[in-house]
Design a protein around this motif. Structure first.
Motif, short mmCIF file in Angstrom:
data_model
loop_
_atom_site.label_atom_id
_atom_site.label_comp_id
_atom_site.label_asym_id
_atom_site.label_seq_id
_atom_site.Cartn_x
_atom_site.Cartn_y
_atom_site.Cartn_z
N SER A 7 0.83 -1.21 0.00
CA SER A 7 0.00 0.00 0.00
C SER A 7 0.86 1.26 0.00
O SER A 7 0.54 2.25 -0.66
CB SER A 7 -0.93 0.01 1.22
OG SER A 7 -1.86 -1.05 1.16
N SER A 53 -7.90 6.79 -9.99
CA SER A 53 -7.16 5.65 -9.44
C SER A 53 -7.76 5.21 -8.12
O SER A 53 -7.90 4.00 -7.86
CB SER A 53 -5.68 6.04 -9.26
OG SER A 53 -4.96 5.04 -8.58
N VAL A 88 -5.67 -5.94 -5.92
CA VAL A 88 -6.53 -4.77 -5.92
C VAL A 88 -5.76 -3.49 -5.60
O VAL A 88 -6.24 -2.38 -5.87
CB VAL A 88 -7.68 -4.97 -4.90
CG1 VAL A 88 -7.19 -4.72 -3.47
CG2 VAL A 88 -8.87 -4.08 -5.23
N ARG A 89 -4.56 -3.63 -5.06
CA ARG A 89 -3.76 -2.44 -4.76
C ARG A 89 -3.11 -1.85 -6.01
O ARG A 89 -2.61 -0.71 -5.96
CB ARG A 89 -2.68 -2.79 -3.73
CG ARG A 89 -3.24 -2.99 -2.32
CD ARG A 89 -2.16 -3.46 -1.36
NE ARG A 89 -2.53 -3.26 0.03
CZ ARG A 89 -3.21 -4.14 0.76
NH1 ARG A 89 -3.60 -5.28 0.21
NH2 ARG A 89 -3.50 -3.88 2.03
N GLY A 120 -9.77 1.58 -7.38
CA GLY A 120 -9.24 0.72 -6.34
C GLY A 120 -10.24 0.46 -5.23
O GLY A 120 -10.37 -0.68 -4.75
N PRO A 134 -4.60 -0.82 -8.92
CA PRO A 134 -5.27 0.41 -9.39
C PRO A 134 -5.03 1.62 -8.50
O PRO A 134 -5.23 2.76 -8.94
CB PRO A 134 -6.75 0.02 -9.38
CG PRO A 134 -6.77 -1.46 -9.44
CD PRO A 134 -5.56 -1.91 -8.71
N LEU A 135 -4.58 1.40 -7.25
CA LEU A 135 -4.36 2.50 -6.32
C LEU A 135 -2.96 3.10 -6.42
O LEU A 135 -2.62 4.00 -5.64
CB LEU A 135 -4.58 2.02 -4.87
CG LEU A 135 -6.03 1.66 -4.49
CD1 LEU A 135 -6.04 0.93 -3.16
CD2 LEU A 135 -6.89 2.91 -4.41
N SER A 142 -2.69 6.95 -6.53
CA SER A 142 -3.70 7.63 -5.71
C SER A 142 -3.17 8.83 -4.94
O SER A 142 -3.95 9.68 -4.50
CB SER A 142 -4.31 6.62 -4.72
OG SER A 142 -3.30 6.04 -3.91
#
Length: 477
Positions: free
Chosen positions: A308, A339, A359-360, A343, A362-363, A366
């Motif tokens: 993350s 983004s 799933v992280r 996410g 697309p972030l 951010s």
């Protein structure tokens, strides 16, 4: 010994020491509440998930109740510490225009050290965890992360004259947070499994002591001039300083044209609404990972936290690349918001460990809106009021992040029994607000930022003020 004008080591080591214990705070509270509510030891397994071994209906109900209590504990902590931290942030960072930037760096470090030592004490002597709420309140009296970052961003602005350099260096501070917090997050799980909670807290406290010594004795001050308006009133010169703190934000708005005020307020609205949605959703990720059906161990939580925090590095690379290619700042902000939306939507429906890591992706962009928006706003404000600007931004960011944590924690406690991912959908939906305001800024005209740069040089006296009289600038109301 000659000092250094490098604030990056402060941010880097602070990020390492904070994220070394940040994943542990929720885990410690979670495990303690588990023991109190179930009268059993917290189940620890070497498997990737603890749910397989604890799939009975009783264990499932235990998980839901502990989740609810843990989110409420987070809510109480945020509510009690928010107001003192916000007041101190606004006053200190605004006053740093006259009193110096180092005070905004040193005091939050002292507060964080107090909080870490309190956590170490509660963990070592196995005291009541609700004492941590009082420790959080005490540390908030010294400011918080918003105070530290507000002072650091203002420190960077003092050193940078080129706008491109300013944007990249602000993004670089965010990248420092990501790199060092990622390293800390990876090591946290192994550290916890090998040595328990006490040693990570002690290590974090030691790092914070080193940062404090660096900030006091090595870091140079960028604000060298003494206050010219320090007039003694009734034998108390402190009253003038207090007045400067209170009216710093007013002076910031008074120094720009009406059109610039409009754009500045819109940019602040984008900044705060996006911060509310992003930090509110992200704050619940660890609790979501501890819940069924994931039931992650401390090792997986460490890897997840590290992945993350990689968004800080990738967002810095994204800002650098897009800026180099000449992409408009508002478009960079839009990409960052999208983004987060993608996410959060995927995160709401994630039920497996593999998808939780995927799933992280697309972030990864951010964080881009934050440094870009800070840079855009700093171009509007005269250099003499940069401290007031970042005081206002730190105040707003701290307010929105703390309020969003409290709101999202209460919503999560109410919805965890029927749909744990609801809060992530809520965060994605709230991102509509900054997108709409972004369109309004595009219609108003971002040329205000470029043109007001010239107005700033006129105010600072670097150019002939007569030239501005012949300039038919649309900034004049």
């Amino acid at each position: 010994m000659k000092g250094l004008y490098l604030v990056e080591p402060v941010v880097a080591l602070y990020a390492f020491s904070s994220f070394l214990i940040y994943p542990l705070v929720q885990q410690y509270v979670y495990r303690t509440l588990w023991q109190q509510l179930t009268n059993t030891t917290f189940p620890i397994s070497d498997n990737t998930s603890r749910c397989a071994a604890n799939s009975s209906s009783n264990q499932s109900s235990y998980h839901k109740e502990v989740q609810r209590q843990a989110s409420l504990f987070s809510l109480y902590t945020e509510l009690l510490s928010t107001i003192p931290s916000l007041v101190v942030t606004l006053m200190l960072v605004a006053y740093s225009d006259r009193g110096g930037r180092k005070i905004t760096i040193i005091l939050p470090l002292i507060g964080t050290l107090i909080y870490t030592l309190a956590f170490l004490t509660v963990s070592y002597f196995e005291l009541n965890i609700y004492l941590l709420i009082g420790a959080s309140f005490l540390s908030s009296l010294f400011g918080g992360l918003g105070t530290l970052l507000g002072g650091c961003f203002a420190y960077v602005v003092d050193l940078c004259k080129d706008e491109h350099q300013k944007t990249l260096r602000m993004a670089g501070l965010d990248m420092m947070i990501g790199l060092l917090s990622g390293v800390a997050a990876i090591s946290t799980g192994y550290f916890l499994r090998a040595a328990g909670f006490n040693w990570p807290f002690a290590t974090s406290a030691l790092c914070q002591c080193l940062i404090l010594l660096y900030a006091i004795f090595i870091l140079e001050e960028t604000v060298k001039k003494a206050p010219t308006d320090a007039v003694v009133i009734d034998g108390s010169p402190q009253r003038t300083a207090l007045k400067q703190m209170i009216y710093g934000v007013y002076q910031m708005f008074a120094g720009v044209s009406c059109r610039c005020k409009t754009v500045l307020l819109l940019l602040m609205l984008i900044f705060t609404s996006f911060s509310f949605a992003y930090w509110g959703g992200i704050s619940l990720v660890t609790l979501y990972e501890l819940n069924e059906p994931l039931c992650w161990s401390e090792i997986l939580i460490g890897y997840g936290s590290a992945l993350s925090t990689a968004v800080f590095l990738t967002s810095f690379l994204g800002v650098s690349l897009f800026t180099y290619c000449g992409m408009p700042p508002l478009l960079i902000v839009l990409i960052g918001i999208l983004s987060v939306v993608s996410g959060m939507v995927l995160l709401a429906f994630t039920k497996t460990t593999l998808l939780m890591f995927i799933v992280r992706v697309p972030l990864l962009l951010s964080i881009m809106p934050f440094p870009v928006l800070r840079s855009m706003m700093s171009k509007i404000i005269p250099k003499s009021e940069q401290g007031a600007l970042f005081a206002c931004l730190s105040f707003l960011e701290s307010l929105t992040s703390n309020v969003s944590n409290a709101v999202f924690s209460s919503v999560y406690a109410a919805t965890v029994s029927w749909f744990p991912g609801f809060c992530f959908l809520l965060a994605a939906g709230l991102c509509v607000i900054p997108v709409l305001v972004l369109g309004v800024v595009g219609l108003v005209g971002v040329d205000v930022i470029k043109e007001d740069k010239k107005a700033e040089t006129d105010i600072s006296g670097e150019e002939d003020p007569v030239e501005d009289q012949n300039d038919n600038s649309p900034l004049v109301c």
